[in-house]
Design a protein around this motif. Structure first.
Motif, PDB file in Angstrom:
ATOM      1  N   SER A  41      19.706  -2.525  -0.611  1.00 43.63           N
ATOM      2  CA  SER A  41      18.613  -2.356   0.354  1.00 43.63           C
ATOM      3  C   SER A  41      17.614  -3.503   0.223  1.00 43.63           C
ATOM      4  O   SER A  41      17.544  -4.187  -0.813  1.00 43.63           O
ATOM      5  CB  SER A  41      17.902  -1.029   0.104  1.00 43.63           C
ATOM      6  OG  SER A  41      17.148  -1.094  -1.101  1.00 43.63           O
ATOM      7  N   ASP A  42      16.816  -3.686   1.260  1.00 43.52           N
ATOM      8  CA  ASP A  42      15.791  -4.736   1.217  1.00 43.52           C
ATOM      9  C   ASP A  42      14.809  -4.514   0.065  1.00 43.52           C
ATOM     10  O   ASP A  42      14.331  -5.476  -0.545  1.00 43.52           O
ATOM     11  CB  ASP A  42      15.024  -4.790   2.544  1.00 43.52           C
ATOM     12  CG  ASP A  42      15.829  -5.469   3.647  1.00 43.52           C
ATOM     13  OD1 ASP A  42      16.925  -5.998   3.356  1.00 43.52           O
ATOM     14  OD2 ASP A  42      15.352  -5.467   4.796  1.00 43.52           O
ATOM     15  N   GLU A  86      23.613  -0.024   9.051  1.00 40.26           N
ATOM     16  CA  GLU A  86      22.953   0.087  10.340  1.00 40.26           C
ATOM     17  C   GLU A  86      22.434  -1.289  10.746  1.00 40.26           C
ATOM     18  O   GLU A  86      21.481  -1.803  10.150  1.00 40.26           O
ATOM     19  CB  GLU A  86      21.810   1.105  10.246  1.00 40.26           C
ATOM     20  CG  GLU A  86      20.977   1.228  11.494  1.00 40.26           C
ATOM     21  CD  GLU A  86      21.798   1.457  12.737  1.00 40.26           C
ATOM     22  OE1 GLU A  86      21.689   0.614  13.657  1.00 40.26           O
ATOM     23  OE2 GLU A  86      22.539   2.462  12.792  1.00 40.26           O
ATOM     24  N   ARG A  87      23.077  -1.892  11.731  1.00 34.47           N
ATOM     25  CA  ARG A  87      22.718  -3.261  12.142  1.00 34.47           C
ATOM     26  C   ARG A  87      21.299  -3.356  12.692  1.00 34.47           C
ATOM     27  O   ARG A  87      20.610  -4.349  12.482  1.00 34.47           O
ATOM     28  CB  ARG A  87      23.715  -3.772  13.180  1.00 34.47           C
ATOM     29  CG  ARG A  87      25.032  -4.220  12.596  1.00 34.47           C
ATOM     30  CD  ARG A  87      24.934  -5.575  11.966  1.00 34.47           C
ATOM     31  NE  ARG A  87      26.156  -5.937  11.270  1.00 34.47           N
ATOM     32  CZ  ARG A  87      26.231  -6.907  10.369  1.00 34.47           C
ATOM     33  NH1 ARG A  87      25.146  -7.574  10.034  1.00 34.47           N
ATOM     34  NH2 ARG A  87      27.359  -7.185   9.786  1.00 34.47           N
ATOM     35  N   ASP A  88      20.859  -2.329  13.428  1.00 35.33           N
ATOM     36  CA  ASP A  88      19.511  -2.387  13.986  1.00 35.33           C
ATOM     37  C   ASP A  88      18.449  -2.417  12.883  1.00 35.33           C
ATOM     38  O   ASP A  88      17.433  -3.095  13.001  1.00 35.33           O
ATOM     39  CB  ASP A  88      19.256  -1.198  14.916  1.00 35.33           C
ATOM     40  CG  ASP A  88      20.057  -1.306  16.206  1.00 35.33           C
ATOM     41  OD1 ASP A  88      20.391  -2.444  16.603  1.00 35.33           O
ATOM     42  OD2 ASP A  88      20.354  -0.267  16.807  1.00 35.33           O
ATOM     43  N   LEU A  89      18.707  -1.673  11.810  1.00 30.38           N
ATOM     44  CA  LEU A  89      17.774  -1.648  10.679  1.00 30.38           C
ATOM     45  C   LEU A  89      18.069  -2.739   9.660  1.00 30.38           C
ATOM     46  O   LEU A  89      17.236  -3.051   8.818  1.00 30.38           O
ATOM     47  CB  LEU A  89      17.854  -0.285   9.969  1.00 30.38           C
ATOM     48  CG  LEU A  89      17.505   0.952  10.784  1.00 30.38           C
ATOM     49  CD1 LEU A  89      17.797   2.216   9.975  1.00 30.38           C
ATOM     50  CD2 LEU A  89      16.040   0.915  11.203  1.00 30.38           C
ATOM     51  N   GLU A  90      19.306  -3.273   9.720  1.00 31.95           N
ATOM     52  CA  GLU A  90      19.784  -4.215   8.715  1.00 31.95           C
ATOM     53  C   GLU A  90      19.739  -3.602   7.320  1.00 31.95           C
ATOM     54  O   GLU A  90      19.381  -4.273   6.344  1.00 31.95           O
ATOM     55  CB  GLU A  90      18.985  -5.528   8.760  1.00 31.95           C
ATOM     56  CG  GLU A  90      19.365  -6.444   9.908  1.00 31.95           C
ATOM     57  CD  GLU A  90      20.734  -7.085   9.742  1.00 31.95           C
ATOM     58  OE1 GLU A  90      20.933  -7.810   8.756  1.00 31.95           O
ATOM     59  OE2 GLU A  90      21.612  -6.845  10.592  1.00 31.95           O
ATOM     60  N   GLN A  91      20.114  -2.316   7.238  1.00 28.89           N
ATOM     61  CA  GLN A  91      20.055  -1.577   5.977  1.00 28.89           C
ATOM     62  C   GLN A  91      21.296  -0.703   5.809  1.00 28.89           C
ATOM     63  O   GLN A  91      21.872  -0.222   6.792  1.00 28.89           O
ATOM     64  CB  GLN A  91      18.824  -0.659   5.954  1.00 28.89           C
ATOM     65  CG  GLN A  91      17.493  -1.372   5.911  1.00 28.89           C
ATOM     66  CD  GLN A  91      17.334  -2.194   4.653  1.00 28.89           C
ATOM     67  OE1 GLN A  91      17.252  -1.663   3.552  1.00 28.89           O
ATOM     68  NE2 GLN A  91      17.301  -3.504   4.806  1.00 28.89           N
ATOM     69  N   LEU A  93      23.296   2.737   4.952  1.00 36.09           N
ATOM     70  CA  LEU A  93      23.000   4.115   5.343  1.00 36.09           C
ATOM     71  C   LEU A  93      23.953   5.047   4.605  1.00 36.09           C
ATOM     72  O   LEU A  93      25.172   4.979   4.804  1.00 36.09           O
ATOM     73  CB  LEU A  93      23.167   4.251   6.862  1.00 36.09           C
ATOM     74  CG  LEU A  93      22.579   5.464   7.551  1.00 36.09           C
ATOM     75  CD1 LEU A  93      21.067   5.541   7.336  1.00 36.09           C
ATOM     76  CD2 LEU A  93      22.903   5.417   9.037  1.00 36.09           C
ATOM     77  N   PHE A 151      19.419  -9.733  16.452  1.00 36.08           N
ATOM     78  CA  PHE A 151      18.646  -8.848  15.585  1.00 36.08           C
ATOM     79  C   PHE A 151      17.284  -9.435  15.207  1.00 36.08           C
ATOM     80  O   PHE A 151      16.734  -9.120  14.167  1.00 36.08           O
ATOM     81  CB  PHE A 151      19.475  -8.459  14.360  1.00 36.08           C
ATOM     82  CG  PHE A 151      20.644  -7.592  14.736  1.00 36.08           C
ATOM     83  CD1 PHE A 151      20.453  -6.271  15.095  1.00 36.08           C
ATOM     84  CD2 PHE A 151      21.934  -8.108  14.780  1.00 36.08           C
ATOM     85  CE1 PHE A 151      21.512  -5.463  15.468  1.00 36.08           C
ATOM     86  CE2 PHE A 151      22.999  -7.322  15.152  1.00 36.08           C
ATOM     87  CZ  PHE A 151      22.782  -5.991  15.509  1.00 36.08           C
TER      88      PHE A 151
END
Length: 196
Positions: A41-42, A86-91, A93, A151
């Motif tokens: 995760s970030d 999740e590409r939209d969140l770049e995280q 899941l 993105f």
């Protein structure tokens, strides 16, 4: 009963996700499982000082990925849940994907399946075969810039990220190509060997 695990490796932007999904869809009782769910995760990347290296080998939980692959080898009589991305969140899941108990083949894909260093050797050891997906460099780069722009990066930011992060990773991946069991071209899903 033991499942068959097939890995698809290739440089960033080669089209591994599209290709592996398409191939898995054509194999009865196959499941698709990308490596992307094992991105750190970030928040963890920030703690480790790796935010600007996101996507490099050290920014994945490769030991966790190898452990899941070993677990999947045994065809247990219940679903196995796996992380997605999740590409939209770049995280990553948690528990976003499921491998059904009747899945006899798992097709997984990721950049680093053929790296000859730990923990990636443990990933390779869990797979029956690894195929390498070839793609023209200029096509890969165009795809990567477009993805980063989609993105949220500006054109200049996207191009800079590709040069600074994606291309060094691509060179590392391409240097492992000779370790693949088979090489297929990104445009030729029909050219992949049958799963026996």
């Amino acid at each position: 009963m033991s499942r068959r695990l097939i890995g698809v490796a290739g440089a960033p932007g080669a089209g591994k996700t599209t290709w592996a999904r398409s191939y898995a869809a054509g194999v009865p009782t196959a499941a698709y499982l990308p490596m992307d769910g094992f991105h750190l995760s970030d928040a963890v990347l920030a703690d480790l000082g790796l935010t600007e290296r996101k996507g490099a080998p050290e920014t994945f939980d490769a030991w966790g990925y190898a452990a899941l692959l070993r677990r999947l080898r045994e065809q247990e009589p219940h679903p196995v849940y796996a992380p997605g991305f999740e590409r939209d969140l770049e995280q990553p899941l948690a528990a976003a994907l499921v491998v059904a108990p009747e899945a006899a083949v798992v097709v997984t894909e990721g950049n680093y399946l053929l790296l000859d260093e730990e923990p990636w050797r443990a990933v390779r050891a869990a797979l029956d075969e690894v195929w390498f997906l070839d793609c023209e460099d200029d096509v890969r780069r165009e795809r990567l810039v477009a993805r980063h722009r989609e993105f949220g990066k500006s054109p200049s930011e996207a191009a800079a990220w590709v040069d600074r992060v994606d291309e060094p990773n691509a060179r590392l991946v391409l240097a492992s190509r000779h370790r693949a069991d088979r090489v297929v071209h990104a445009e030729d899903a029909s050219g992949a060997p049958p799963v026996s």
